[in-house]
Scaffold this active site. Structure first.
Site, short mmCIF file in Angstrom:
data_model
loop_
_atom_site.label_atom_id
_atom_site.label_comp_id
_atom_site.label_asym_id
_atom_site.label_seq_id
_atom_site.Cartn_x
_atom_site.Cartn_y
_atom_site.Cartn_z
CB ALA A 92 -2.68 2.44 -4.64
CB ALA A 102 -0.45 -0.34 1.09
CG ASP A 103 2.06 4.86 -1.05
OD1 ASP A 103 3.32 4.85 -0.60
OD2 ASP A 103 2.54 5.99 -2.20
CB THR A 104 -0.71 7.01 2.38
OG1 THR A 104 -1.74 5.30 2.78
CG2 THR A 104 -2.37 7.72 2.37
#
Length: 279
Positions: free
Chosen positions: A177, A136-138
């Site tokens: 994501a 995940a990436d924020t």
């Protein structure tokens, strides 16, 4: 959520605490009957809920599940759906996708890069291939599309939070994501299944937040390792007036969407019996 009542340890027995002191009250001679066994001790803390009984989660339970992130917040969120036995293998690749992509594409490409890197690294591991790799990436984005990741200094941290407060009446957006990869049992190219999702949540900072409060928050260092420089699940909530969207997305992982992505990718890895017979 209502506060959980946590049972406390039993107070020390008078016999133990006052063994070396004169008793203040005359006590009769001890009875000859055997001493009753002590009551069973209750575990401290609230009892954890039972794991979700869902086909996709049951299929991967007990198998290698890799979280390609060092974020303790994502690990805690995954534990809420019963994924507690995780291997934590963060991607070490630089997160240097061009900011010209825009926040949606930026987080998606970054999360895909993390997932592919760890999947490729671990697919031939001596531990066996993973049943699931989750990355995940924020990022936080201003209303003009400027991408804000983790602050790199105290000065940048102050500037970042003041920017979020002062622009667009305090409104900005958080994008996360989620990418899940799993190996296919079939020989179909490319040999794995991948599912992705990007969640968007709008957040409004309270415009009455003072520079003094922002500086005080920065000094706590709570937001130093977080995109946008604040943690909505902690002290950083004092900066936020309201949100439009899912709260856990701002924390770093949209849990409902993550469960849906896991279900999709796990179902794809199943080989129907008639197909397996042909192969």
């Amino acid at each position: 959520m209502a506060d959980q009542k946590i049972p406390l340890d039993s107070p020390p027995a008078y016999d133990d605490a006052d063994a070396a002191t004169e008793p203040l009250i005359e006590r009769p001679a001890a009875a000859t009957s055997p001493k009753a066994p002590p009551p069973p001790q209750r575990p401290l803390g609230p009892r954890l809920p039972l794991p979700l009984d869902l086909p996709a989660l049951n299929m991967i339970r007990g198998k290698r599940i890799i979280l390609a992130s060092a974020s303790p917040r994502r690990r805690q969120l995954l534990a809420q759906i019963g994924l507690t036995n995780l291997e934590i293998i963060p991607s070490t690749l630089p997160e240097n996708r061009p900011k010209s992509l825009g926040p949606f594409e930026y987080v998606l490409q970054t999360a895909e890069q993390k997932a592919r890197a760890i999947y490729t690294q671990e697919i031939d591991s001596a531990k066996g291939e993973p049943a699931l790799v989750l990355a995940a990436d924020t990022v936080v984005s201003t209303h003009t599309g400027q991408i804000l990741e983790k602050p790199r200094s105290e000065k940048e941290h102050l500037i970042m939070l003041k920017l979020l407060r002062d622009q667009n009446n305090g409104w900005h957006k958080v994008y996360t994501a989620v990418v899940c990869m799993a190996p296919l049992d079939s020989l179909a190219d490319p040999g794995y299944a991948m599912e992705t999702h990007v969640e968007e949540t709008a957040v409004k900072f309270d415009q009455n937040v003072t520079d003094e409060l922002i500086a005080s928050y920065v000094r706590t260092r709570e937001g130093a390792d977080k995109a946008g420089g604040y943690g909505i699940q902690g002290t950083g909530s004092i900066l936020v007036e309201k949100i439009d969207g899912t709260h856990d997305n701002v924390v770093g992982l949209p849990l409902r969407a993550t469960l849906m992505v896991i279900e999709k990718v796990v179902v794809q890895t199943e080989v129907p019996e008639e197909v397996g017979a042909v192969l």
